[in-house]
Write a protein that holds these residues in place. Structure first.
Motif, short mmCIF file in Angstrom:
data_model
loop_
_atom_site.label_atom_id
_atom_site.label_comp_id
_atom_site.label_asym_id
_atom_site.label_seq_id
_atom_site.Cartn_x
_atom_site.Cartn_y
_atom_site.Cartn_z
N LYS A 102 7.35 -31.31 88.95
CA LYS A 102 8.41 -30.95 89.68
C LYS A 102 8.93 -32.06 90.56
N LYS A 103 8.11 -33.24 90.24
CA LYS A 103 8.44 -34.41 91.02
C LYS A 103 9.82 -35.36 90.39
N ASP A 104 10.44 -35.75 91.28
CA ASP A 104 11.58 -36.47 90.85
C ASP A 104 11.45 -37.96 90.75
N SER A 105 11.34 -38.55 89.56
CA SER A 105 11.18 -39.98 89.36
C SER A 105 12.12 -40.86 89.83
N SER A 106 13.22 -40.20 90.25
CA SER A 106 14.42 -41.20 90.99
C SER A 106 13.90 -41.21 92.26
N GLN A 107 13.07 -40.77 92.87
CA GLN A 107 12.67 -40.71 94.19
C GLN A 107 11.41 -41.97 94.09
N PRO A 108 11.25 -42.76 95.23
CA PRO A 108 10.21 -43.82 95.26
C PRO A 108 8.81 -43.24 95.72
N PHE A 109 8.28 -42.70 94.56
CA PHE A 109 6.80 -42.14 94.86
C PHE A 109 5.95 -43.08 94.53
N TYR A 110 4.83 -43.00 95.43
CA TYR A 110 3.75 -43.97 95.13
C TYR A 110 2.43 -43.39 95.70
N ILE A 111 1.82 -42.83 94.32
CA ILE A 111 0.79 -41.60 94.44
C ILE A 111 -0.48 -42.08 94.18
N GLY A 112 -1.80 -41.36 94.63
CA GLY A 112 -3.00 -41.53 94.06
C GLY A 112 -4.02 -41.09 95.27
N HIS A 113 -5.03 -41.75 95.44
CA HIS A 113 -6.14 -41.13 96.42
C HIS A 113 -5.82 -42.47 97.52
N THR A 114 -5.25 -41.64 98.71
CA THR A 114 -5.13 -42.76 99.64
C THR A 114 -6.38 -43.01 100.84
N GLY A 169 10.48 -48.97 101.18
CA GLY A 169 10.48 -47.27 101.46
C GLY A 169 9.67 -46.41 100.67
N ALA A 170 8.59 -47.06 100.02
CA ALA A 170 7.62 -46.11 99.20
C ALA A 170 6.22 -46.37 99.98
N PHE A 171 5.85 -45.26 100.50
CA PHE A 171 4.51 -45.07 101.12
C PHE A 171 3.45 -44.42 100.28
N ALA A 172 2.23 -44.65 100.45
CA ALA A 172 1.08 -43.99 99.99
C ALA A 172 1.05 -42.48 100.19
N ASP A 221 -4.23 -50.46 110.36
CA ASP A 221 -2.80 -49.63 110.10
C ASP A 221 -2.17 -49.43 108.85
N LEU A 222 -2.93 -50.13 107.81
CA LEU A 222 -2.58 -49.88 106.64
C LEU A 222 -2.88 -48.84 105.88
N GLU A 223 -2.14 -48.07 105.36
CA GLU A 223 -2.47 -46.92 104.30
C GLU A 223 -2.00 -47.29 103.01
N TYR A 224 -3.16 -47.17 101.78
CA TYR A 224 -2.75 -47.71 100.69
C TYR A 224 -3.50 -46.81 99.86
N VAL A 225 -2.96 -46.76 98.30
CA VAL A 225 -3.59 -46.20 97.22
C VAL A 225 -4.62 -46.90 96.70
N ASP A 226 -6.13 -46.25 96.69
CA ASP A 226 -6.94 -47.04 96.26
C ASP A 226 -6.98 -47.13 94.88
#
Length: 318
Positions: A160-172, A231-234, A177-182
């Motif tokens: 139910k996620k919208d791929s037209s939105q800037p999703f950046y997903i995983g284990h954060t 505008g895509a955050f982890a 100060d930096l949050e990232y997907v491992d």
């Protein structure tokens, strides 16, 4: 007197160098980290069974068919054993999977990137994937050759996620100060986030190919630095109970940890039932995982899944 003058000059020089360094580091912090400092990652959860059961049969079919995952596996010649295992196991469940290698390797089909630098490899792989497949796939999953992925669980998570939105997903993970997907747990980008990323690749001030710092960032951190300008955050991926679904460790390691920390609830304390990835697996362990995930069945135990994600039509896998 000469000795004292020399010491004074040295002190002035060292002081000047220190001031320049502080100013430089301050500039780097402002340029790279300011925009992410106040961001706290979201905890994105998979749908629960009730969410899915409330969908009509038509909606279920449409949703299941609309999720198309392109898999990118970054490899080097030293990874041949893992490369073969990934090719023979889970990657066949991607709608399309391709191996992007640091150099041309005759024994396996791959897209040669002609660089040994992991960040450069990641950049080139993403750029090629977007240029070639932006109209065919809406989710792009990047993994290392030591990762085992259950693509059906990934599709369920994305249901139910919208791929037209800037999703950046995983284990954060948070580093300063930096949050990232491992990267060890796998990285998922929606087509929109990849579209934005491909544009920021063209701006060396925001997303330098060699990195713009006096120390070298790992490729997954550098990706986060570039994505922050889009505008895509982890986003941390979890099941409906709040358990992580992208794992940066192997099943064996997680079970050992659970036995130490939750001896009365080893299974519950180990892993999510909807786990998407595990990392750090030897090639033979990948085949064991394949058997356990796709072939082993408990006689008399009936699974009533609301959705069925089949392997691609031309796949020779389970």
């Amino acid at each position: 007197m000469i000795s004292e003058s020399t010491s004074f000059v040295k002190g002035v020089l060292l002081g000047g160098i220190f001031c320049v360094l502080v100013t430089f580091l301050g500039h780097i912090k402002t340029g790279y980290w300011t925009k992410v400092r106040h961001h706290e990652h979201h905890h994105i959860q998979a749908p629960n069974q009730e969410d899915v059961s409330n969908l009509s049969e038509v909606e279920r079919v449409e949703l299941s068919q609309s999720i198309r995952v392109y898999c990118i596996i970054l490899v080097k010649p030293k990874d041949l054993g893992h490369w073969a295992a990934v090719k023979e196991t889970w990657s066949k469940h991607c709608d399309k999977a391709e191996f992007y290698s640091s150099e041309n390797v005759k024994v396996f089909d791959s897209i040669a990137l002609n660089t040994d630098d992991m960040w450069a490899m990641m950049r080139k792989a993403y750029k090629l994937a977007y240029d070639h497949y932006k109209d065919e796939y809406n989710w792009f999953f990047l993994a290392h050759p030591t990762t085992f992925a259950i693509i059906e669980n990934l599709k369920y998570f994305l249901l139910k996620k919208d791929s037209s939105q800037p999703f950046y997903i995983g284990h954060t993970v948070k580093s300063g100060d930096l949050e990232y997907v491992d990267g060890e747990g796998g990285i998922v980008l929606s087509i929109e986030s990849l579209r934005r990323l491909s544009k920021v690749f063209e701006d060396p001030d925001k997303c330098p190919e060699q990195g713009g710092m006096i120390w070298k960032l790992s490729e997954d951190k550098q990706l986060a630095v570039c994505l922050k300008y889009t505008g895509a955050f982890a986003e941390n991926a979890e099941d409906s109970e709040g358990k992580d679904v992208f794992n940066t460790k192997s099943v064996g390691s997680l079970i050992k940890e659970a036995m130490s920390n939750h001896p009365q609830q080893v299974v519950e304390g180990c892993c999510s039932d909807m786990a998407i990835t595990f990392n750090g697996l030897a090639p033979n362990h990948m085949h064991v995982m394949m058997y356990g995930v796709y072939r082993l069945r408990a006689y008399g135990h009936d699974f009533n899944d609301a959705l069925i994600f089949l392997p691609p039509a031309d796949s020779d896998n389970d």
